[in-house]
Write a protein that holds these residues in place. Structure first.
Motif, PDB file in Angstrom:
ATOM      1  N   GLY A   2      55.299  88.382  53.626  1.00  0.00           N
ATOM      2  CA  GLY A   2      54.201  87.557  53.143  1.00  0.00           C
ATOM      3  C   GLY A   2      53.948  87.753  51.666  1.00  0.00           C
ATOM      4  N   SER A   3      54.030  88.997  51.214  1.00  0.00           N
ATOM      5  CA  SER A   3      53.749  89.271  49.807  1.00  0.00           C
ATOM      6  C   SER A   3      54.859  88.758  48.910  1.00  0.00           C
ATOM      7  N   THR A   4      56.110  88.848  49.371  1.00  0.00           N
ATOM      8  CA  THR A   4      57.208  88.395  48.524  1.00  0.00           C
ATOM      9  C   THR A   4      57.240  86.880  48.417  1.00  0.00           C
ATOM     10  N   SER A   5      57.113  86.172  49.546  1.00  0.00           N
ATOM     11  CA  SER A   5      57.117  84.711  49.488  1.00  0.00           C
ATOM     12  C   SER A   5      55.872  84.193  48.772  1.00  0.00           C
ATOM     13  N   GLY A   6      54.757  84.882  48.957  1.00  0.00           N
ATOM     14  CA  GLY A   6      53.525  84.460  48.307  1.00  0.00           C
ATOM     15  C   GLY A   6      53.528  84.650  46.812  1.00  0.00           C
ATOM     16  N   SER A   7      54.474  85.483  46.317  1.00  0.00           N
ATOM     17  CA  SER A   7      54.504  85.735  44.878  1.00  0.00           C
ATOM     18  C   SER A   7      55.003  84.533  44.082  1.00  0.00           C
ATOM     19  N   MET A   8      55.608  83.544  44.753  1.00  0.00           N
ATOM     20  CA  MET A   8      56.124  82.377  44.028  1.00  0.00           C
ATOM     21  C   MET A   8      55.008  81.552  43.397  1.00  0.00           C
ATOM     22  N   VAL A   9      53.868  81.454  44.100  1.00  0.00           N
ATOM     23  CA  VAL A   9      52.773  80.622  43.596  1.00  0.00           C
ATOM     24  C   VAL A   9      52.179  81.191  42.310  1.00  0.00           C
ATOM     25  N   PRO A  10      51.741  82.470  42.295  1.00  0.00           N
ATOM     26  CA  PRO A  10      51.196  82.982  41.028  1.00  0.00           C
ATOM     27  C   PRO A  10      52.247  83.074  39.930  1.00  0.00           C
ATOM     28  N   SER A  11      53.502  83.329  40.301  1.00  0.00           N
ATOM     29  CA  SER A  11      54.544  83.413  39.286  1.00  0.00           C
ATOM     30  C   SER A  11      54.712  82.064  38.573  1.00  0.00           C
ATOM     31  N   ALA A  12      54.696  80.979  39.360  1.00  0.00           N
ATOM     32  CA  ALA A  12      54.808  79.638  38.769  1.00  0.00           C
ATOM     33  C   ALA A  12      53.591  79.325  37.906  1.00  0.00           C
ATOM     34  N   PHE A  14      51.738  81.507  36.285  1.00  0.00           N
ATOM     35  CA  PHE A  14      51.848  82.282  35.049  1.00  0.00           C
ATOM     36  C   PHE A  14      52.783  81.573  34.059  1.00  0.00           C
ATOM     37  N   ALA A  15      53.914  81.087  34.595  1.00  0.00           N
ATOM     38  CA  ALA A  15      54.892  80.420  33.729  1.00  0.00           C
ATOM     39  C   ALA A  15      54.302  79.151  33.109  1.00  0.00           C
ATOM     40  N   LYS A  16      53.560  78.391  33.919  1.00  0.00           N
ATOM     41  CA  LYS A  16      52.956  77.148  33.424  1.00  0.00           C
ATOM     42  C   LYS A  16      51.924  77.433  32.347  1.00  0.00           C
ATOM     43  N   ALA A  17      51.224  78.566  32.486  1.00  0.00           N
ATOM     44  CA  ALA A  17      50.188  78.909  31.509  1.00  0.00           C
ATOM     45  C   ALA A  17      50.754  79.599  30.270  1.00  0.00           C
TER      46      ALA A  17
END
Length: 310
Positions: A2-12, A14-17
């Motif tokens: 759950g933590s690894t797959s869920g990391s895609m959302v905040p990572s994206a 961060f990149a957008k910001a």
């Protein structure tokens, strides 16, 4: 997962910001979390590293703690370092890296690697935890600790009987995996060219892993009896769990040279394992309440002295 797959959302996000890439802090080498040992987590580490890389994570870090020095090199640290720099994340690569570790550590590569793989399968049953098993609480003062001892991350005391029985049904599978791990490990010791120091060091670590898993199984049987509302006898499973805990203390006497680390290791076992057993015995036999209190006072006084000495 759950933590690894869920990391895609905040990572994206961060990149957008335009923020710096995300960094992750993991606990694969936390000897306090796992109570005195590091269960082999090669598949977990490898899979997490792949998921974090796909999510755009920039840096992966790991915490190492422990209540004793390691007797042998730890597979998790080797796997972690390899995974952080790997360009391939398939299962064949995990096997190759595990065999490489076993050989570099002075053992028989293929047999010791097989022992680690089977041991990881055994621990997989023990470390499968759901939110229903965990309760958070804050206890202050020795009286409260004696009345309601703390539980560690693998302790299903707060679970209902149905969940405990589900875990008990997995014990035969866990036992078969553990037996295979120990059999492969024993064969690895008889191979030619195995370093004597490595043989003794890994023998100590595998012995503790077996005791750790044996204790978990006996504790499950004990909890099932306690939660049976008097339909199952408590004493036999309680005595077995107490016996295994004494064997773990004996392991510490034989394999932890430093008195400070040895006492700390024993205190942690008492705090998270022994106090619960003592509480169950005192509830079944009220005169044991004073025995539990006296042992707690002695252990906590010694732990305080160790803290002051260090």
């Amino acid at each position: 997962p759950g933590s690894t797959s869920g990391s895609m959302v905040p990572s994206a996000a961060f990149a957008k910001a335009g923020a710096r890439p995300m960094r992750v802090f993991e606990y694969y080498a936390d000897g306090i979390l796992y109570k005195g040992l590091l269960p082999p987590l090669a598949d977990i580490i490898w899979g997490d590293a792949r998921a974090y890389a796909e999510a755009g994570v920039h840096t992966l870090q790991v915490l190492m703690t422990g209540d004793r020095p390691w007797n042998a090199p730890q597979l998790n640290l080797f796997i972690f370092a390899k995974a952080c720099w790997s360009q391939r994340f398939d299962e064949d690569e995990i096997d190759a890296v595990t065999a490489q570790f076993a050989k570099l550590a002075g053992g028989d590569g293929d047999r010791l690697a097989s022992a680690f793989r089977w041991l990881e399968i055994a621990f997989r049953f023990a470390l499968r935890i759901t939110p229903r098993e965990m309760t958070l609480g804050q206890t202050q003062g020795l009286d409260r600790l004696i009345a309601d001892p703390p539980s560690d991350i693998g302790d299903p005391w707060a679970s209902d009987r149905r969940l405990i029985d589900a875990k008990r049904r997995q014990l035969p599978q866990l036992g078969r995996a553990l037996d295979r791990a120990m059999r492969d490990f024993e064969q690895s010791l008889r191979a030619r060219g195995v370093d004597k120091g490595a043989r003794e060091a890994f023998a100590a670590e595998f012995e503790l892993a077996r005791l750790w898993l044996d204790f978990r199984g006996s504790r499950l049987e004990l909890y099932a009896a306690v939660k049976s509302n008097g339909h199952a006898p408590i004493l036999p499973s309680l005595e077995r769990a107490e016996g295994i805990l004494k064997s773990i203390d004996s392991w510490a006497d034989r394999h932890i040279e430093s008195a400070i680390y040895r006492d700390n290791f024993k205190f942690m076992r008492f705090l998270f394992w022994g106090m619960r057993l003592g509480r169950i015995r005192a509830d079944a036999d009220p005169p044991h309440e004073s025995v539990l209190r006296d042992e707690a006072l002695t252990r906590f006084a010694r732990a305080t002295a160790l803290w002051n000495e260090s």
